[in-house]
Scaffold this active site. Sequence first.
Site, short mmCIF file in Angstrom:
data_model
loop_
_atom_site.label_atom_id
_atom_site.label_comp_id
_atom_site.label_asym_id
_atom_site.label_seq_id
_atom_site.Cartn_x
_atom_site.Cartn_y
_atom_site.Cartn_z
CG ASN A 57 -16.43 47.08 24.09
OD1 ASN A 57 -17.55 46.44 23.94
ND2 ASN A 57 -16.18 47.36 25.36
CD1 TRP A 58 -19.16 48.32 18.14
CD2 TRP A 58 -20.69 47.28 17.09
NE1 TRP A 58 -18.80 48.30 16.89
CE2 TRP A 58 -19.78 47.76 16.03
CE3 TRP A 58 -21.81 46.52 16.88
CZ2 TRP A 58 -19.65 47.63 14.81
CZ3 TRP A 58 -22.07 46.07 15.21
CH2 TRP A 58 -21.09 46.52 14.43
CE LYS A 59 -18.23 50.40 26.56
NZ LYS A 59 -17.97 51.22 27.72
CG HIS A 72 -14.74 46.28 29.40
ND1 HIS A 72 -15.48 47.03 30.47
CD2 HIS A 72 -14.06 47.03 28.51
CE1 HIS A 72 -15.58 48.25 29.76
NE2 HIS A 72 -14.96 48.39 28.53
CB SER A 111 -13.09 59.52 27.14
OG SER A 111 -14.28 59.26 28.08
N GLY A 128 -15.04 52.76 22.79
CA GLY A 128 -16.51 52.44 23.15
C GLY A 128 -17.42 53.24 22.43
N GLY A 129 -17.78 54.31 23.09
CA GLY A 129 -18.91 55.27 22.37
C GLY A 129 -18.53 55.53 20.95
C1 PEP Z 1 -14.50 50.92 26.88
O1 PEP Z 1 -15.83 50.57 27.25
O2 PEP Z 1 -13.80 50.26 26.30
C2 PEP Z 1 -14.48 52.42 26.45
C3 PEP Z 1 -13.01 52.64 26.02
O3 PEP Z 1 -15.56 53.06 26.30
P1 PEP Z 1 -15.42 54.77 25.96
O4 PEP Z 1 -14.55 54.76 24.64
O5 PEP Z 1 -17.01 55.11 25.65
O6 PEP Z 1 -14.92 55.58 26.98
#
Ligand code: PEP
Length: 244
Positions: free
Chosen positions: A11-13, A98, A206, A227-228
């Site tokens: 998920n590149w947001k 989300h 995370s 995400g990140g």
């Molecule tokens: C997300 O936003 O779906 C996500 C899992 O973010 P992160 O991996 O950065 O916690």
Amino acid sequence: MALRRKLIAGNWKMNGLRADGLALAEAIAARAKSGTPRCDLLVCPPATILAAVGAVISGSGVALGGQDCASAEKGAFTGDVSAEMLRDAGCTHVILGHCERRHGHDESDAQVHAKVAAAWRTGLVAILCVGETRTEREVGREVAVVASQLAGSIPEGATPDKLVIAYEPVWAIGTGLTPTLDDIASIHRTIRGIVPQNTRILYGGSVNPTNAREILSLADVDGGLIGGASLKPDDFWAIAEACP
Ligand code: PEP
């Protein structure tokens, strides 16, 4: 059981101008072509570069997804993107519900429900996110919250080929915090008892190359929503490689 092959979804947001996004897509596609991932791979870039990323990953086995869609098919909805438009841009999947939509944009279960129905109307797989806030966990309401989000957000007729659940505790997203393995296992088992048999249940929050293997090895974890770490090709690939 093939339905539960692991899925690693990025998920590149709201990250990535065209040049960054294409470079990231090229790096992921190159790894996917040269290796044999033990999982399905999906990237969900910003809407502005969906088609361009789709062209880059074409033939690599990496699938393309949107990050949200409108419930309506078309019309006077300034700024919205329909499921049909995502499909037209080459998407096969869309992330819905989300927490950055539920909490950041006050989306209700009813709205998420309508969006999932829109995704299905056009043949997209809906990746439905559910998860409790920190306060809800502190008072022991995580199961109640997740069960209620599932009940309120999944339309009639769900089948494992068109629905993926992502359990994402809100407090774990982008914070570096994760639930204990026992807690992840327990809530995934609970979700398994609610959704149709063989529905993929991803964990998100995370995930990184260090914690991926133990999380992805849990019995009811069928992949990750990342995400990140999905913005760094080496990390995203390391997570994919951590699939047992
Ligand atoms: C997300 O936003 O779906 C996500 C899992 O973010 P992160 O991996 O950065 O916690």
